[in-house]
Design a protein around this motif. Sequence first.
Motif, PDB file in Angstrom:
ATOM      1  N   LEU A   4      31.837  19.145  25.727  1.00  0.00           N
ATOM      2  CA  LEU A   4      32.024  18.634  24.368  1.00  0.00           C
ATOM      3  C   LEU A   4      30.892  17.729  23.919  1.00  0.00           C
ATOM      4  CD1 LEU A   4      35.813  17.637  24.404  1.00  0.00           C
ATOM      5  CD2 LEU A   4      34.759  19.917  24.251  1.00  0.00           C
ATOM      6  N   GLY A   5      30.615  17.818  22.628  1.00  0.00           N
ATOM      7  CA  GLY A   5      29.783  16.830  21.975  1.00  0.00           C
ATOM      8  C   GLY A   5      30.671  15.750  21.392  1.00  0.00           C
ATOM      9  N   MET A   6      30.317  15.262  20.239  1.00  0.00           N
ATOM     10  CA  MET A   6      31.064  14.167  19.620  1.00  0.00           C
ATOM     11  C   MET A   6      32.288  14.714  18.879  1.00  0.00           C
ATOM     12  SD  MET A   6      27.799  11.949  18.279  1.00  0.00           S
ATOM     13  CE  MET A   6      27.008  13.370  17.514  1.00  0.00           C
ATOM     14  N   VAL A   7      33.422  14.035  19.064  1.00  0.00           N
ATOM     15  CA  VAL A   7      34.684  14.470  18.474  1.00  0.00           C
ATOM     16  C   VAL A   7      35.267  13.331  17.658  1.00  0.00           C
ATOM     17  CG1 VAL A   7      36.954  15.468  18.916  1.00  0.00           C
ATOM     18  CG2 VAL A   7      35.065  15.920  20.503  1.00  0.00           C
ATOM     19  N   ARG A   8      35.767  13.670  16.487  1.00  0.00           N
ATOM     20  CA  ARG A   8      36.393  12.657  15.631  1.00  0.00           C
ATOM     21  C   ARG A   8      37.860  12.499  16.021  1.00  0.00           C
ATOM     22  NH1 ARG A   8      35.295  11.267   9.592  1.00  0.00           N
ATOM     23  NH2 ARG A   8      36.975   9.778   9.197  1.00  0.00           N
ATOM     24  N   THR A   9      38.190  11.367  16.615  1.00  0.00           N
ATOM     25  CA  THR A   9      39.568  11.047  16.980  1.00  0.00           C
ATOM     26  C   THR A   9      39.929   9.696  16.374  1.00  0.00           C
ATOM     27  OG1 THR A   9      39.037   9.798  18.994  1.00  0.00           O
ATOM     28  CG2 THR A   9      39.162  12.217  19.187  1.00  0.00           C
ATOM     29  N   GLU A  10      41.145   9.233  16.677  1.00  0.00           N
ATOM     30  CA  GLU A  10      41.568   7.932  16.162  1.00  0.00           C
ATOM     31  C   GLU A  10      40.768   6.783  16.769  1.00  0.00           C
ATOM     32  OE1 GLU A  10      44.810   9.201  19.167  1.00  0.00           O
ATOM     33  OE2 GLU A  10      43.315  10.128  17.872  1.00  0.00           O
ATOM     34  N   GLY A  51      43.066  15.352  23.695  1.00  0.00           N
ATOM     35  CA  GLY A  51      44.151  15.935  24.469  1.00  0.00           C
ATOM     36  C   GLY A  51      45.311  16.387  23.604  1.00  0.00           C
ATOM     37  N   ALA A  52      45.683  15.572  22.624  1.00  0.00           N
ATOM     38  CA  ALA A  52      46.757  15.955  21.720  1.00  0.00           C
ATOM     39  C   ALA A  52      46.358  17.166  20.883  1.00  0.00           C
ATOM     40  CB  ALA A  52      47.138  14.785  20.814  1.00  0.00           C
ATOM     41  N   GLY A  53      45.090  17.226  20.471  1.00  0.00           N
ATOM     42  CA  GLY A  53      44.623  18.387  19.720  1.00  0.00           C
ATOM     43  C   GLY A  53      44.692  19.650  20.544  1.00  0.00           C
ATOM     44  N   ILE A  54      44.343  19.541  21.832  1.00  0.00           N
ATOM     45  CA  ILE A  54      44.436  20.691  22.727  1.00  0.00           C
ATOM     46  C   ILE A  54      45.888  21.123  22.873  1.00  0.00           C
ATOM     47  CG2 ILE A  54      44.145  21.430  25.125  1.00  0.00           C
ATOM     48  CD1 ILE A  54      41.679  19.565  25.223  1.00  0.00           C
ATOM     49  N   ALA A  55      46.773  20.157  23.083  1.00  0.00           N
ATOM     50  CA  ALA A  55      48.196  20.477  23.238  1.00  0.00           C
ATOM     51  C   ALA A  55      48.741  21.177  21.997  1.00  0.00           C
ATOM     52  CB  ALA A  55      48.985  19.203  23.528  1.00  0.00           C
ATOM     53  N   ARG A  56      48.352  20.715  20.818  1.00  0.00           N
ATOM     54  CA  ARG A  56      48.839  21.337  19.578  1.00  0.00           C
ATOM     55  C   ARG A  56      48.345  22.771  19.442  1.00  0.00           C
ATOM     56  NH1 ARG A  56      47.269  16.070  17.452  1.00  0.00           N
ATOM     57  NH2 ARG A  56      49.161  14.782  17.243  1.00  0.00           N
ATOM     58  N   SER A  57      47.111  23.015  19.844  1.00  0.00           N
ATOM     59  CA  SER A  57      46.592  24.382  19.766  1.00  0.00           C
ATOM     60  C   SER A  57      47.367  25.318  20.691  1.00  0.00           C
ATOM     61  CB  SER A  57      45.096  24.404  20.121  1.00  0.00           C
ATOM     62  OG  SER A  57      44.327  23.766  19.124  1.00  0.00           O
ATOM     63  N   PHE A  58      47.713  24.840  21.877  1.00  0.00           N
ATOM     64  CA  PHE A  58      48.495  25.668  22.793  1.00  0.00           C
ATOM     65  C   PHE A  58      49.912  25.886  22.268  1.00  0.00           C
ATOM     66  CE2 PHE A  58      45.190  24.824  25.983  1.00  0.00           C
ATOM     67  CZ  PHE A  58      45.121  26.070  26.593  1.00  0.00           C
ATOM     68  N   LEU A  59      50.499  24.868  21.667  1.00  0.00           N
ATOM     69  CA  LEU A  59      51.813  25.035  21.058  1.00  0.00           C
ATOM     70  C   LEU A  59      51.764  26.085  19.951  1.00  0.00           C
ATOM     71  CD1 LEU A  59      52.960  21.307  20.797  1.00  0.00           C
ATOM     72  CD2 LEU A  59      54.082  23.076  22.175  1.00  0.00           C
ATOM     73  N   PRO A  69      23.879  19.592  13.919  1.00  0.00           N
ATOM     74  CA  PRO A  69      23.457  20.735  13.104  1.00  0.00           C
ATOM     75  C   PRO A  69      24.551  21.294  12.185  1.00  0.00           C
ATOM     76  CG  PRO A  69      22.477  20.918  15.264  1.00  0.00           C
ATOM     77  CD  PRO A  69      23.385  19.724  15.317  1.00  0.00           C
ATOM     78  N   LEU A  70      25.792  21.320  12.625  1.00  0.00           N
ATOM     79  CA  LEU A  70      26.867  21.817  11.757  1.00  0.00           C
ATOM     80  C   LEU A  70      27.353  20.781  10.754  1.00  0.00           C
ATOM     81  CD1 LEU A  70      29.094  24.149  13.979  1.00  0.00           C
ATOM     82  CD2 LEU A  70      27.258  24.729  12.384  1.00  0.00           C
ATOM     83  N   GLY A  71      26.791  19.580  10.796  1.00  0.00           N
ATOM     84  CA  GLY A  71      27.017  18.611   9.742  1.00  0.00           C
ATOM     85  C   GLY A  71      28.242  17.737   9.870  1.00  0.00           C
ATOM     86  N   ARG A  72      28.934  17.774  10.994  1.00  0.00           N
ATOM     87  CA  ARG A  72      30.124  16.940  11.160  1.00  0.00           C
ATOM     88  C   ARG A  72      30.447  16.805  12.640  1.00  0.00           C
ATOM     89  NH1 ARG A  72      34.529  19.974  12.703  1.00  0.00           N
ATOM     90  NH2 ARG A  72      34.469  22.229  12.297  1.00  0.00           N
ATOM     91  N   LEU A  73      31.301  15.821  12.952  1.00  0.00           N
ATOM     92  CA  LEU A  73      31.844  15.728  14.293  1.00  0.00           C
ATOM     93  C   LEU A  73      32.892  16.821  14.479  1.00  0.00           C
ATOM     94  CD1 LEU A  73      32.425  11.876  14.729  1.00  0.00           C
ATOM     95  CD2 LEU A  73      30.328  13.193  15.045  1.00  0.00           C
ATOM     96  N   ALA A  74      33.139  17.190  15.712  1.00  0.00           N
ATOM     97  CA  ALA A  74      34.218  18.141  15.985  1.00  0.00           C
ATOM     98  C   ALA A  74      35.559  17.498  15.687  1.00  0.00           C
ATOM     99  CB  ALA A  74      34.170  18.577  17.448  1.00  0.00           C
ATOM    100  N   GLU A  75      36.523  18.311  15.344  1.00  0.00           N
ATOM    101  CA  GLU A  75      37.910  17.883  15.256  1.00  0.00           C
ATOM    102  C   GLU A  75      38.605  18.275  16.565  1.00  0.00           C
ATOM    103  OE1 GLU A  75      39.246  16.122  12.912  1.00  0.00           O
ATOM    104  OE2 GLU A  75      37.546  16.190  11.505  1.00  0.00           O
TER     105      GLU A  75
END
Length: 254
Positions: free
Chosen positions: A177-183, A18-26, A203-209
């Motif tokens: 969403l798939g797997m996301v790397r959060t705190e 949620g914070a990542g989404i908010a930052r993208s909108f900001l 397949p892309l080799g990492r979790l989403a940010e």
Amino acid sequence: MELDGRVVVVTGGTRGVGAGIARSFLAAGAEVVVCARRPPDEPVSADGREASFTALDLRDTGAVRHFFDAVAGRYGRLDCLVNNAGGTPYRLLGEGDAERHARVVELNLLAPMAASLAARPWLGRTRGSVVMIGSVSGTRPSPGTAAYGAAKAGLENLARSMAVEWAPEVRVNSLVLGMVRTELAHLHYGDEAGIEAVGATVPLGRLAEPADVGDAAVFLASDRARYVSGASLLVHGGGERPAFLDAATVNKES
């Protein structure tokens, strides 16, 4: 900028995805309001701008209606609602009673529906949009989080129905969403070695940010997606490699 002057609400926007989404909108120029039961440890900010915070229990429908009326009264408009709040602990179905599983469904399905209903009159005035934050748990078996998976499956179907009923005034889409790397990633995947090992299965080799999710949400809210409604956009890095490919004794890569 892309969303300069637009007003966006992100539920559960104080941490993690949620914070990542908010930052993208900001970063895209929007005025952002985040709501959650508890305030963030520090203000959610990007590019020198901060999101406004309001304490809100999304299960209180009266408070939810008052919240959206207050946001529209303060800013004079509402352009996008991102229904992000949700989640669940790991709990096998047989390890919890029906009431406990029902609370998971309430948070992940009924609360987004209530928020969308409260926001709809204001979104209709701006030809705005709703973005549901779904999960691949709603598209496949979800052992240990069955109630959550069922709620997310329902949320995706709800979004499709809303997209038909509320057109053409309000667009409604889902991010799956798939797997996301959060705190909190360690609670689901273990220590750093476990997180990296799980990421290697994608397949892309990492979790989403969280920013990966945020950028996709900004797209769906923007005029670039003006003809996109009722859609489910997969944000999962290519998904999961089918287990049978590794178990089979033929057709192995050399």
